[in-house]
Design an enzyme around this catalytic site. Structure first.
Site, short mmCIF file in Angstrom:
data_model
loop_
_atom_site.label_atom_id
_atom_site.label_comp_id
_atom_site.label_asym_id
_atom_site.label_seq_id
_atom_site.Cartn_x
_atom_site.Cartn_y
_atom_site.Cartn_z
N LYS A 52 0.68 -1.40 -0.18
CA LYS A 52 -0.01 0.34 0.15
C LYS A 52 0.19 1.42 -0.33
O LYS A 52 0.40 2.68 0.48
CB LYS A 52 -0.62 -0.29 1.07
CG LYS A 52 -2.09 -0.82 1.26
CD LYS A 52 -2.47 -1.79 -0.10
CE LYS A 52 -3.33 -1.46 -0.79
NZ LYS A 52 -3.17 -2.15 -1.60
N SER A 53 2.19 1.36 -0.55
CA SER A 53 3.44 2.56 -0.39
C SER A 53 2.66 3.02 -1.60
O SER A 53 3.55 3.54 -2.40
CB SER A 53 4.32 2.15 0.35
OG SER A 53 4.30 1.81 1.40
N THR A 55 3.11 0.49 -5.15
CA THR A 55 3.61 -0.35 -5.41
C THR A 55 3.07 -0.64 -7.35
O THR A 55 4.20 -0.38 -8.24
CB THR A 55 3.06 -1.75 -5.01
OG1 THR A 55 3.52 -1.61 -3.56
CG2 THR A 55 4.31 -2.79 -5.19
N HIS A 107 7.22 -7.60 -2.02
CA HIS A 107 6.84 -7.01 -1.08
C HIS A 107 8.25 -7.86 0.10
O HIS A 107 8.37 -6.85 1.60
CB HIS A 107 5.38 -7.32 -0.43
CG HIS A 107 4.53 -5.91 -0.84
ND1 HIS A 107 5.15 -5.09 -1.48
CD2 HIS A 107 3.58 -6.55 -1.46
CE1 HIS A 107 3.92 -4.79 -2.10
NE2 HIS A 107 3.16 -5.67 -2.22
N SER A 137 -4.94 3.04 3.78
CA SER A 137 -5.03 2.34 2.39
C SER A 137 -5.52 0.92 2.46
O SER A 137 -5.94 -0.01 1.98
CB SER A 137 -4.23 2.39 1.45
OG SER A 137 -3.78 2.16 0.04
N ALA A 226 0.70 8.26 -15.80
CA ALA A 226 1.09 7.47 -14.35
C ALA A 226 0.59 7.98 -13.87
O ALA A 226 -0.06 8.46 -12.16
CB ALA A 226 2.47 7.40 -13.78
P1 A3P Z 1 -4.91 4.30 -1.59
O1 A3P Z 1 -5.50 3.47 -0.88
O2 A3P Z 1 -4.49 5.81 0.14
O3 A3P Z 1 -6.01 5.75 -2.57
P2 A3P Z 1 -0.09 -0.40 -3.79
O4 A3P Z 1 0.01 -0.49 -4.99
O5 A3P Z 1 1.77 -0.49 -2.95
O6 A3P Z 1 -1.04 -1.54 -3.07
O7 A3P Z 1 -0.52 1.00 -3.19
C1 A3P Z 1 -1.73 0.97 -3.37
C2 A3P Z 1 -2.29 2.76 -3.19
O8 A3P Z 1 -1.60 3.02 -4.22
C3 A3P Z 1 -3.75 2.99 -2.89
O9 A3P Z 1 -4.13 3.66 -1.90
C4 A3P Z 1 -3.59 4.12 -4.71
O10 A3P Z 1 -5.20 5.09 -4.54
C5 A3P Z 1 -2.23 3.99 -4.37
N1 A3P Z 1 -2.26 4.43 -5.96
C6 A3P Z 1 -1.93 4.02 -6.87
N2 A3P Z 1 -1.91 4.56 -7.55
C7 A3P Z 1 -1.60 5.89 -7.67
C8 A3P Z 1 -1.34 7.08 -8.66
N3 A3P Z 1 -1.36 6.96 -9.81
N4 A3P Z 1 -1.15 8.30 -8.09
C9 A3P Z 1 -1.87 7.90 -6.71
N5 A3P Z 1 -1.59 7.20 -5.90
C10 A3P Z 1 -1.79 5.97 -6.35
#
Ligand code: A3P
Length: 300
Positions: A52-53, A55, A107, A137, A226
């Protein structure tokens, strides 16, 4: 009142290997153990994150940087196949038969990474995010977990996260572990918040690190594709294709809000105080700065 989550419920969805928890519905202990002997090439690039950072965001950025066909839309390859997870590989992608440069996602904590990493020194991009937004998240992500028929309530999940009994283990251990061992690897540290604040310089920084020279027009294309808005509707990037037995789309999405500071909408004052206390204890003097809110720009 937080539910008493018995070890049984946790063990239903996760297994523990050397202090870190893995999602048992998408991998096995043997797969994780075997990674120690994964063959590594100098030209490999590993994206490493705590869950959730950011990825899937960085997967999209790297896929766009490395592949012209991804930028101009002539290739339709999902990011998960362009840069597969090494510990979550349910389709058994054969890593050895892939041409260089290979891109991978993981991870894993630093101490479970393939042994050859320290001799081959491939490039590692480590993306971290302020742990309060990760927590929120993650709480929403847990609702998508199919074996969890009844998702954890907020307070219960808060306690699980603080004590590191979640997929990926403890955020504090993951980040401090990678940070304190950074000199053992060839690593670029990035934060979710710096990408959110201004994506273009972040993309340029990544290009420089991976030694790929893109002209201004190509960089702009990477940045455009992106953005949260673009990615949300991009089937190659948004993980909508995942089957419901891996992540249940009826119960949530990977691209949820994509903001900084969402923790303020859900954490109570008491939880916030407790979090800050734990953060201080666990992270100590580690010179790592997080942005907790884009507007206030207060760091810790
Ligand atoms: P939120 O749940 O706060 O919206 P991971 O990919 O590590 O699982 O992290 C998921 C988090 O990254 C989610 O956060 C998701 O919305 C956010 N995320 C994915 N793509 C993004 C983008 N292009 N810009 C900003 N946040 C993004």
């Amino acid at each position: 009142m937080a539910k008493d989550v018995s070890e049984e419920v946790i063990n239903n969805i996760l297994f523990n290997y050397k202090g870190t928890y893995f999602a048992s519905w998408v991998t096995s202990l043997q797969v994780v153990k075997d990674l120690e002997h994964m063959e590594v090439r100098e030209s490999d690039v590993f994206l490493v994150t705590y869950p959730k950072s950011g990825t899937v965001w960085t997967q999209q950025i790297l896929s766009l940087i490395f592949n012209e066909g991804h930028r101009n839309g002539t290739e339709k390859i999902e990011n998960v196949n362009r840069m597969p997870w090494i510990e979550y590989n349910p389709n058994n992608i054969d890593f050895n038969s892939r041409p260089s440069p290979r891109l991978f996602t993981t991870h894993l904590p630093y101490y479970l990474m393939p042994r050859d990493l320290k001799s081959k020194m491939p490039k590692i991009i480590y993306v971290c995010r302020n742990p309060k937004d990760v927590l929120v998240s993650f709480y929403h992500f847990y609702k998508m977990i199919p074996p969890l028929k009844e998702p954890f309530d907020w307070e219960t999940f808060f306690n699980l996260y603080i004590s590191g009994r979640v997929m990926g283990g403890s955020w504090f251990d993951h980040v401090s572990g990678w940070y304190t061992h950074k000199d053992d690897f060839n690593i670029l540290f990035m934060t979710y918040e710096e990408m959110k604040k201004d994506l273009k310089p972040a993309v340029k920084k990544i290009c420089k690190f991976v030694d790929i020279n893109l002209d201004e027009e190509a960089i702009d294309l990477v940045v455009e594709k992106a953005t949260f808005k673009e990615m949300k509707q991009d089937p190659l990037a948004n993980y909508i294709f995942l089957s419901n037995d891996i992540a249940d789309k009826q119960r949530g999405v990977f691209l949820r809000k994509g903001t900084v500071g969402d923790w303020k909408n859900i954490m109570t004052v008491a939880q916030n105080e407790m979090f800050d206390k734990v953060y201080k204890e666990k992270m100590g003097d580690l010179p790592i700065k997080f942005l907790w809110d884009l507007n206030e720009e207060n760091t810790s």
